[in-house]
Design an enzyme around this catalytic site. Structure first.
Site, mmCIF file in Angstrom:
data_model
loop_
_atom_site.group_PDB
_atom_site.id
_atom_site.type_symbol
_atom_site.label_atom_id
_atom_site.label_comp_id
_atom_site.label_asym_id
_atom_site.label_seq_id
_atom_site.Cartn_x
_atom_site.Cartn_y
_atom_site.Cartn_z
ATOM 1 N N LYS A 218 5.928 37.941 -45.691
ATOM 2 C CA LYS A 218 6.642 38.347 -44.199
ATOM 3 C C LYS A 218 7.928 38.189 -44.091
ATOM 4 O O LYS A 218 8.667 39.016 -43.278
ATOM 5 C CB LYS A 218 5.979 37.658 -42.924
ATOM 6 C CG LYS A 218 4.418 38.094 -42.962
ATOM 7 C CD LYS A 218 3.811 36.959 -41.723
ATOM 8 C CE LYS A 218 1.986 37.195 -41.511
ATOM 9 N NZ LYS A 218 1.645 38.485 -40.964
ATOM 10 N N LYS B 203 1.671 45.081 -30.307
ATOM 11 C CA LYS B 203 2.050 44.276 -29.268
ATOM 12 C C LYS B 203 3.670 44.852 -28.469
ATOM 13 O O LYS B 203 3.779 44.746 -27.359
ATOM 14 C CB LYS B 203 1.912 42.875 -29.231
ATOM 15 C CG LYS B 203 0.312 42.604 -29.547
ATOM 16 C CD LYS B 203 0.391 41.020 -29.790
ATOM 17 C CE LYS B 203 -0.843 40.698 -30.688
ATOM 18 N NZ LYS B 203 -0.817 39.440 -31.178
HETATM 19 C C1 LIG Z 1 -0.757 39.100 -32.597
HETATM 20 C C2 LIG Z 1 -0.715 37.652 -32.839
HETATM 21 C C3 LIG Z 1 -0.508 37.497 -34.515
HETATM 22 C C4 LIG Z 1 -0.468 38.461 -35.578
HETATM 23 O O1 LIG Z 1 0.603 38.686 -35.929
HETATM 24 P P1 LIG Z 1 1.322 39.680 -36.948
HETATM 25 O O2 LIG Z 1 2.914 39.910 -36.425
HETATM 26 O O3 LIG Z 1 0.772 41.074 -36.956
HETATM 27 O O4 LIG Z 1 1.252 38.845 -38.167
HETATM 28 C C5 LIG Z 1 -0.841 36.137 -34.935
HETATM 29 N N1 LIG Z 1 -0.587 35.129 -33.978
HETATM 30 C C6 LIG Z 1 -0.667 35.310 -32.696
HETATM 31 C C7 LIG Z 1 -0.760 33.936 -31.751
HETATM 32 C C8 LIG Z 1 -0.603 36.509 -32.106
HETATM 33 O O5 LIG Z 1 -0.825 36.678 -30.765
#
Ligand SMILES: *Cc1c(COP(=O)(O)O)cnc(C)c1O
Length: 807
Positions: free
Chosen positions: A552, A658
């Site tokens: 990441k 999101k």
């Molecule tokens: C959405 C979410 C993730 C996933 O995030 P990525 O950026 O897609 O890895 C991980 N943890 C929480 C608490 C989330 O709300």
């Protein structure tokens, strides 16, 4: 729908306070209010819950069971209020009473029964399934300890247990009468019966009671309430006889109880990496066996059909390979308990189970040692062995062209059981979670399986519930949207596209900007409260929040911060748009390099944030204990969404969706769903940089990337790495040598140096774009407008019509 006036709600609240909490309103704490409001909501939900289940039973509705080792559901009160149409009434009532709704909702402990994206996806799916009125339920484990709570001490991550059930969890109902027994170990005998069929008998197994706790999953204002069933491991009554025995047996009993209860004791904290511990295997079988036993029981009582027709009414979707023992377990139950023949059982199994793949990372591939499965699950091993024999023979006789590939395709190979292979062979659908990810599965990772079963493979690009991630977390933005395009987008998120008509509308753009400003202010307050740092609310809020992983590339992000800091030190009058870099991330407790990156971010933060000479142009913030509730506060305030994984590594991502939905602009690589975001919004409304997947995969294949060359030719890179190596960001000299060595002597496995220059360049474009307010706002609105596609409602409709075949 909303049957209470504000006054009636207040009356109900007072009444419940006295009866349930023995308190008057004046003395009620926010926690009292939380419990009492939950109880009001439960009273609303329970009749709907019963009705929904009865309707499914009466109509013999086809039902989906979403099996997942993780459900990262976060808090439920606000969601359930929203879904019952009570959220506004409740908020107004609380305000009237001089209470802050947020302070009340805060008393709910996050249900952190998941690591990250995979578990959160399961939670979003349940929300969409119920809101679209589909008959679908979640099945998981009621871990007594959820994902650890993260504290940072001197930059070091400390893990604290998350005992989320310490206080009553108001949403669950224990269903002791629906408990089933799960068996481990022992011996299996196959007897030939008079009719020539084989019968399996089990001896000396360890028996564990699986007790379901049901949590309601409400749909958005549609009277549907489905079930999230969480299984808890308890001592079997049969074994409880020990209690009355002599002392030695009593202690044996205590010991045994302890080991049984451990099965639902804690969630393994590894994200996208495989932990081959026996207890984890026990957890997986425990989930699968209890769920499928429950399904078969219910099928027999509720459906007027023979079990051989199960596939007409039941689908089991497995979330990654973690529940892939569903394949042999369904075979076992059909053959050993229901007297099916192999072929008949195989026909049912492979028409009931569907598999979702979540990753191509090799360290995530589940491979269990043969001996472990043999010892823990002897009958299951026999069945896997038989599945494997038949599968390999099928290739040998029907696919000569793949004969020499058998070792790479076999379910059992080099003394290990390959779970992804088991899942593919034993299911009728295999899906990836974003277009590029599915293509990589078909063309590379699972190429030969794709040749064998081309029609099985399909794509279902992930999504997020816009009800939680827009309507609930960003009420001001939601209102501003509704003001211009009406409320239809709430039920049909694709309608957000109408916002495009307002992408040049100055008053609307300014309103959107005021909302973002307000959200940034709220986050700035939270940052101050949690870290003591003051951040400039006018600065660019540049956000990277996700699990900490090398792929990441939080490291690339912090390298850019160090670069900017170096630039400012060289030239304090540099004309730089102020930036606030916001991080939040948990590292797996045993992931050394990930923890080093957390430490580096903290050390850089403490130097940068305290350096007066840079005039507050740069701030670095790390918010600890990233979870759903924290995400809900950060996301509405993001300007830039950092999605900078090494191309080909992030299967989809959902954090990207999101933030897009909340008006942040993506700065990312061509990876996962970023590609689909780019295709929608166009190159002008996203910042794309770096290697693409094909280039990355070619470098891996040809081995022709040399990180040291960049170190020796790019002064900016050399300076940063030398600073790490010389301890300029550490308390002691050696502080960040591991990162230094990983990049230069392990040849930078995630291409941080290779993508450094294009990343810096992209950031310069970001800065320039941000200076032109109106262009920025237009980009932001364009992103919101196209985000409807990433509602999990779209995803779930695709699953329902193309895989599950529901009406
Ligand atoms: C959405 C979410 C993730 C996933 O995030 P990525 O950026 O897609 O890895 C991980 N943890 C929480 C608490 C989330 O709300």
């Amino acid at each position: 729908m909303n049957q209470y006036s504000k006054e009636a709600f207040i009356n109900l609240l007072e009444d419940k306070l006295t009866r349930q909490r023995r308190k008057y309103l004046e003395d009620a704490t926010d926690k009292d209010l939380y419990y009492v409001i939950s109880s009001i909501v439960k009273d609303e939900l329970i009749p709907k819950w019963l009705d929904t289940q009865e309707r499914y039973q009466q109509n013999e509705t086809k039902q989906v069971f979403y099996l997942s080792m993780e459900f990262l559901i976060g808090r439920l009160l606000e969601t359930n209020l929203l879904n019952c149409g009570l959220l506004d009434t409740c908020k107004e009532a609380l305000l009237e009473l001089g209470r802050n709704p947020e302070e009340v909702f805060k008393n709910e402990h996050d249900a952190g029964l998941g690591n990250g994206g995979l578990g959160r996806l399961a939670a979003c799916f349940l929300d969409s399934i119920a809101s679209l009125s589909y008959a679908g339920h979640g099945s998981g484990i009621r871990y007594r300890y959820g994902l650890f709570e993260q504290r940072i001490i001197h930059g070091n991550q400390i893990e604290l247990p998350d005992y989320w059930l310490k206080e009553e969890y108001p949403w669950e109902t224990r269903k002791a009468d629906e408990a089933v027994e799960v068996q481990f170990g022992g011996k299996v005998h196959l007897h030939k019966k008079q009719d020539g069929k084989f019968e399996a008998s089990y001896e000396q197994t360890d028996k564990v009671m699986a007790v379901p706790y049901d949590v309601p999953v409400s749909g958005y204002q549609n009277n549907v309430v489905n079930t999230l069933r969480l299984w808890s491991a308890e001592i079997s009554p049969e074994t409880s006889d020990f209690l009355s025995g002599p002392n030695s047996q009593y202690y044996h009993h205590l010991d045994h109880t302890h080991s049984v209860e451990q099965i639902s004791g804690f969630l393994y904290p590894d994200d996208s990496s495989f932990e081959g511990k026996e207890l984890r295997l026990k957890q997986q079988y425990f989930l699968v066996s209890s769920t499928i036993q429950g399904i078969i029981k219910k099928f027999k009582t509720d459906y007027n059909l023979p079990l051989s027709s199960m596939a007409e009414k039941i689908v089991i979707q497995i979330n990654d390979t973690h529940p892939s023992l569903a394949v042999p377990e369904l075979m076992r139950l059909l053959m050993d308990e229901e007297e099916f023949e192999w072929d008949e059982a195989w026909e049912v199994t492979t028409n009931v189970i569907a598999y979702t793949n979540h990753t191509t990372l090799s360290e995530a591939l589940e491979k269990w040692p043969v001996s472990m499965i043999q010892n823990l699950l002897p009958r299951i091993y026999m069945i896997i062995d038989e599945i494997n024999e038949r599968f390999c023979q099928g290739i040998w006789f029907d696919h000569e062209e793949l004969r020499e590939k058998i070792p790479e395709l076999a379910i059992i190979a080099d003394d290990q059981v390959h779970m992804a292979r088991l899942a593919i062979v034993g299911s009728f659908s295999v899906n990836g979670v974003a277009r590029i990810h599915t293509e990589i599965l078909k063309k590379k990772e699972m190429k030969d399986f794709y040749t064998l079963f081309p029609s099985r493979f399909n794509n279902k690009t992930n999504g997020i519930t816009h009800r939680r991630w827009l309507l609930q977390v960003n009420p001001c933005l939601s209102r501003a949207i509704t003001d211009v395009i009406g409320p239809q987008w709430i039920k049909q998120p694709n309608k957000l596209i109408s916002l495009l008509r307002y992408s040049n509308d100055k008053p609307f753009l300014e309103k959107i900007d005021r909302v973002k400003q307000k959200n940034k202010q709220a986050l700035a307050n939270l940052i101050h409260e949690k870290t003591g740092f003051t951040v400039d609310e006018e600065s660019i809020f540049d956000v990277q929040i996700k699990r900490l992983h090398e792929y990441k590339r939080q490291l690339l992000n912090i390298f850019h911060v160090i670069y900017l800091y170096n630039e400012l030190k060289d030239n304090p009058s540099l004309d730089l748009t102020p930036r606030t870099f916001i991080f939040a991330a948990k590292a797996a407790p045993s992931y050394h390099l990930a923890k080093e990156v957390i430490k580096l971010i903290h050390h850089v933060a403490s130097i940068v944030n305290h350096d007066k000479s840079i005039n507050d142009k740069l701030k670095v913030i790390f918010l600890e204990n990233y979870n759903v509730s924290l995400a809900e506060k950060i996301i509405p305030a993001a300007d830039i969404s950092e999605q900078i994984s090494t191309a080909s590594k992030e299967a989809s991502g959902t954090g990207n969706m999101k933030m897009m939905m909340n008006g942040a602009i993506t700065l990312g690589t061509l990876d996962g769903a970023n590609i689909e975001i780019k295709d929608l919004v166009g190159e002008d409304n996203i910042f794309i940089f770096g290697l693409n997947a094909e280039e990355v995969l070619n470098y891996y294949q040809n081995g022709n990337y040399v990180a040291k060359d960049i170190y020796h030719t790019d002064d900016r890179v050399k300076r940063i790495l030398d600073q790490l190596n010389h301890g300029e960001f550490g308390a002691e000299e050696i502080e960040f040598k591991d990162i230094f060595y990983n990049i230069l002597y392990h040849n930078d496995p995630y291409f941080v140096l290779k993508d450094f220059d294009p990343y810096i360049e992209s950031h310069e474009l970001v800065e320039r774009a941000y200076r032109d307010k109106q262009t920025w706002q237009k980009m932001s609105v364009t992103n919101i407008a196209y985000s409807g596609k990433f509602s999990s409602d779209r995803t779930i409709r695709e699953y329902a019509s193309e895989i599950w075949k529901l009406n």
